[in-house]
Scaffold this motif. Structure first.
Motif, mmCIF file in Angstrom:
data_model
loop_
_atom_site.group_PDB
_atom_site.id
_atom_site.type_symbol
_atom_site.label_atom_id
_atom_site.label_comp_id
_atom_site.label_asym_id
_atom_site.label_seq_id
_atom_site.Cartn_x
_atom_site.Cartn_y
_atom_site.Cartn_z
ATOM 1 N N ALA A 1 30.975 41.584 31.206
ATOM 2 C CA ALA A 1 30.988 41.456 32.668
ATOM 3 C C ALA A 1 32.257 40.762 33.142
ATOM 4 C CB ALA A 1 29.761 40.676 33.136
ATOM 5 N N LEU A 2 32.747 39.784 32.357
ATOM 6 C CA LEU A 2 33.964 39.073 32.731
ATOM 7 C C LEU A 2 35.172 39.996 32.678
ATOM 8 C CD1 LEU A 2 35.437 36.463 33.458
ATOM 9 C CD2 LEU A 2 35.567 35.937 31.009
ATOM 10 N N ILE A 3 35.268 40.815 31.651
ATOM 11 C CA ILE A 3 36.385 41.762 31.530
ATOM 12 C C ILE A 3 36.367 42.741 32.699
ATOM 13 C CG2 ILE A 3 37.328 43.653 30.148
ATOM 14 C CD1 ILE A 3 36.344 42.121 27.660
ATOM 15 N N GLN A 4 35.180 43.234 33.030
ATOM 16 C CA GLN A 4 35.060 44.166 34.152
ATOM 17 C C GLN A 4 35.456 43.497 35.462
ATOM 18 O OE1 GLN A 4 31.086 45.573 34.876
ATOM 19 N NE2 GLN A 4 31.728 47.163 36.295
ATOM 20 N N ALA A 5 34.977 42.272 35.678
ATOM 21 C CA ALA A 5 35.305 41.542 36.909
ATOM 22 C C ALA A 5 36.797 41.231 36.972
ATOM 23 C CB ALA A 5 34.494 40.244 36.973
ATOM 24 N N LEU A 6 37.388 40.892 35.831
ATOM 25 C CA LEU A 6 38.821 40.593 35.777
ATOM 26 C C LEU A 6 39.643 41.837 36.133
ATOM 27 C CD1 LEU A 6 40.716 38.226 35.025
ATOM 28 C CD2 LEU A 6 40.795 39.151 32.714
ATOM 29 N N TRP A 7 39.223 42.974 35.606
ATOM 30 C CA TRP A 7 39.926 44.227 35.898
ATOM 31 C C TRP A 7 39.803 44.580 37.379
ATOM 32 C CZ3 TRP A 7 43.547 47.251 34.216
ATOM 33 C CH2 TRP A 7 43.658 48.547 34.718
ATOM 34 N N GLN A 8 38.613 44.413 37.937
ATOM 35 C CA GLN A 8 38.408 44.683 39.365
ATOM 36 C C GLN A 8 39.282 43.761 40.213
ATOM 37 O OE1 GLN A 8 34.191 43.988 39.505
ATOM 38 N NE2 GLN A 8 33.671 46.165 39.332
ATOM 39 N N HIS A 9 39.304 42.487 39.857
ATOM 40 C CA HIS A 9 40.093 41.507 40.598
ATOM 41 C C HIS A 9 41.586 41.844 40.527
ATOM 42 C CE1 HIS A 9 39.483 37.461 42.470
ATOM 43 N NE2 HIS A 9 40.803 37.430 42.338
ATOM 44 N N LEU A 10 42.024 42.199 39.322
ATOM 45 C CA LEU A 10 43.429 42.555 39.112
ATOM 46 C C LEU A 10 43.793 43.789 39.930
ATOM 47 C CD1 LEU A 10 46.062 42.054 37.514
ATOM 48 C CD2 LEU A 10 45.149 43.561 35.733
ATOM 49 N N GLY A 11 42.933 44.795 39.886
ATOM 50 C CA GLY A 11 43.213 46.032 40.613
ATOM 51 C C GLY A 11 43.319 45.804 42.113
ATOM 52 N N ILE A 12 42.347 45.098 42.679
ATOM 53 C CA ILE A 12 42.362 44.813 44.119
ATOM 54 C C ILE A 12 43.603 44.021 44.496
ATOM 55 C CG2 ILE A 12 41.197 43.515 45.938
ATOM 56 C CD1 ILE A 12 38.552 44.165 44.527
ATOM 57 N N SER A 13 43.949 43.036 43.685
ATOM 58 C CA SER A 13 45.082 42.158 44.003
ATOM 59 C C SER A 13 46.419 42.894 43.931
ATOM 60 C CB SER A 13 45.098 40.961 43.034
ATOM 61 O OG SER A 13 43.903 40.216 43.127
ATOM 62 N N ILE A 14 46.627 43.653 42.855
ATOM 63 C CA ILE A 14 47.898 44.353 42.676
ATOM 64 C C ILE A 14 48.101 45.417 43.752
ATOM 65 C CG2 ILE A 14 49.192 45.907 41.162
ATOM 66 C CD1 ILE A 14 49.257 43.067 40.212
ATOM 67 N N ILE A 15 47.061 46.207 44.004
ATOM 68 C CA ILE A 15 47.178 47.257 45.023
ATOM 69 C C ILE A 15 47.439 46.647 46.397
ATOM 70 C CG2 ILE A 15 45.880 49.047 46.263
ATOM 71 C CD1 ILE A 15 44.534 49.727 43.604
ATOM 72 N N SER A 16 46.747 45.566 46.719
ATOM 73 C CA SER A 16 46.958 44.893 48.017
ATOM 74 C C SER A 16 48.382 44.369 48.133
ATOM 75 C CB SER A 16 45.961 43.740 48.174
ATOM 76 O OG SER A 16 44.641 44.204 48.115
ATOM 77 N N LEU A 17 48.886 43.769 47.049
ATOM 78 C CA LEU A 17 50.244 43.227 47.062
ATOM 79 C C LEU A 17 51.279 44.331 47.252
ATOM 80 C CD1 LEU A 17 52.030 40.679 46.656
ATOM 81 C CD2 LEU A 17 52.142 41.304 44.237
#
Length: 507
Positions: A14-30
């Protein structure tokens, strides 16, 4: 420390999945914020008045509270990743725009004149002279925006976009410090790592920096497209509100549906957010099913008049809720469970004994002693504190608190009265008593699956399967299951399976 390590092992997937989701949202937004802010700053560099106006607008946008901005976006774009990215882009615009504008503005005029003397075109001068010189200042703004995005992205969990915020929210709700620390530390480490990578990117040539950013963006877009294509067509998405109880119920739904049809793919979205978020997601076909309470339907989701809702028993409350959902929103409300998860007011046994109180009307004689801590939703609802004051003649004020924090405050003596649900595990955990609603103010709250009429017609077997929970699960059953999850730290899935097997609903 042992609890943190144990939690990490149990929830590593669950942590890996949440980390990937967080990374994706952050990078795309940036990247989107950079694509907007940098060209805009370059364009207005020669127009000081326009730049001042845009800086002012970007500054105003950044002052909007994040939760308010997410709430404003929901009616237009629904919930999930899209509104989260829009909100994060809004917050990232100011530092990137401001630093790009300042970086180019502060270039020595003699350098600009030399570039003109060599006959450079506007674009060539920008790429070869201005951007390379301004790059350290621009990168500084990008790094500031990145840290801001990663921190704010934790709120994406409130609208079903996932990310590390799910660990933080779940930890607060379950009073699990390990989960909160894991989510917070992972978010901080992600910000540090990405900030360093941007610092490294600053040292390479400008064209290579642009190429790297383009590859990263294409990678995320490509992966998202691949996942969308690979997603099975026969899939049901079931979501639940914040808390252990909705989490247990949606796991029951999943177990029953997949037992009936092993080929049916059921995806769960737990701790999805507040009532309005889930209802919006259901109406916009972003989720298929979620458990909702009959009293909440009549109070918050459908349009009714006062004469329709007066003096209703539990059956009448459910039937009216079902009728209104069908006529106003084309939603199907399945048969309800047995327990009534109604509102209540709770105090410690010691406080009740010292002040000789057993029912809500007893509070009228001791209002100067009351220090109330209640959820914001309860304080603002007409079937909550607003209506309670009118019916009982109460005048005390209440401090707004997050659901689990109010129980902690009560246990620590910081408040002496809280709102509660009749199935809350904390009533048992903190040895509390609920005051009798002697004027029968609180309406009935029976839970039942809520879905679209279209889905119900397409999959009648799902309706039949979920209706097996009709008139099942007593208040004692639900409180015990909540206790197992919140206090004994058992997984909602395990608790759901135990109940279903004990009552011969699961093989």
């Amino acid at each position: 420390m042992q609890a943190i390590i144990s939690t990490l092992i149990d929830r590593k997937t669950a942590l890996i999945q949440a980390l990937w989701q967080h990374l994706g949202i952050s990078i795309i937004s940036l990247l989107i914020a950079m694509a907007i802010a940098i060209p805009l700053a370059i364009w207005v560099e020669k127009h000081a008045k326009t730049a001042a106006v845009l800086l002012q607008i970007a500054g105003v946008l950044q002052t909007i509270p994040s939760l308010a901005l997410l709430g404003l976006l929901i009616p237009f774009v629904g919930i999930g990743t899209v509104p989260a990215i829009i909100a994060l882009v809004v917050y990232a615009l100011l530092p990137i725009f401001q630093n790009t504008y300042i970086g180019i503005q502060e270039i020595d005029p003699s350098i600009e004149e030399a570039a003109d003397a060599f006959g450079m075109s506007r674009m060539r001068k920008l790429v070869k002279v201005e951007l390379p010189i301004a790059m350290p200042v621009i990168i500084s703004g990008v790094r500031t925006a990145l840290v801001m995005i990663i921190g704010t992205a934790t709120l994406a969990a409130l609208i079903g976009a996932g990310g590390l915020g799910t660990f933080i929210l779940l930890g607060i709700d379950r009073n699990n410090t390990a989960l909160v620390l894991i989510g917070a530390v992972a978010s901080a480490l992600l910000a540090i790592v990405l900030s360093y990578l941007i610092h490294v990117l600053q040292r390479v040539e400008f064209r290579y920096s642009i190429a790297t950013l383009a590859v990263v963006l294409l990678g995320f877009v490509g992966y998202g497209t691949f996942k969308a294509v690979q997603q099975p067509t026969d899939q049901i998405v079931i979501a639940g509100k914040l808390g252990s109880e909705p989490d247990i119920l949606i796991n029951m739904y999943k177990e029953l549906i997949e037992q009936e049809d092993p080929n049916m793919k059921v995806t769960l979205k737990s701790d999805f957010g507040k009532t309005s978020f889930l209802f919006s997601a259901l109406r916009n076909n972003q989720i298929d099913i979620y458990p909702e309470f009959s009293g909440t339907v009549l109070e918050s989701l459908v349009k009714t008049n006062s004469s329709e809702t007066e003096n209703l028993n539990s059956h009448q409350t459910y039937e009216l809720a079902k009728k209104k959902l069908a006529s106003q929103y084309q939603l199907d409300y399945l048969k309800p469970m047995k327990y009534n998860n109604t509102y209540a007011l709770a105090v410690t046994k010691k406080f009740a004994k010292e002040n000789h109180i057993s029912k809500i009307s007893d509070l009228t004689t001791m209002q100067n002693k009351i220090k109330a801590g209640m959820t914001l939703e309860f304080i603002d609802r007409s079937d909550g504190l607003k209506g309670l004051k009118k019916i009982y003649g109460l005048t005390f004020t209440a401090q707004s608190m997050e659901p689990d924090l109010r129980y902690q405050a009560l246990a620590q003596g910081k408040v002496n009265l809280v709102d509660a649900y009749s199935t809350d595990s904390q009533l048992r955990q903190y040895n509390l008593v609920t005051l009798k609603d002697d004027r029968n103010f609180f309406p009935t709250y029976q839970g039942a699956p809520l879905m679209s009429e279209k889905l119900a017609k397409q999959h009648p077997e799902i309706v039949k399967t979920l209706n097996k929970l009709s008139n099942k699960i007593s208040e004692t059953d639900m409180q015990e299951m909540n206790y197992k999850v919140n206090v004994l730290k058992q997984s909602p899935k395990k608790v759901a399976q135990q109940y279903l097997k004990q009552h011969n609903l699961l093989k």
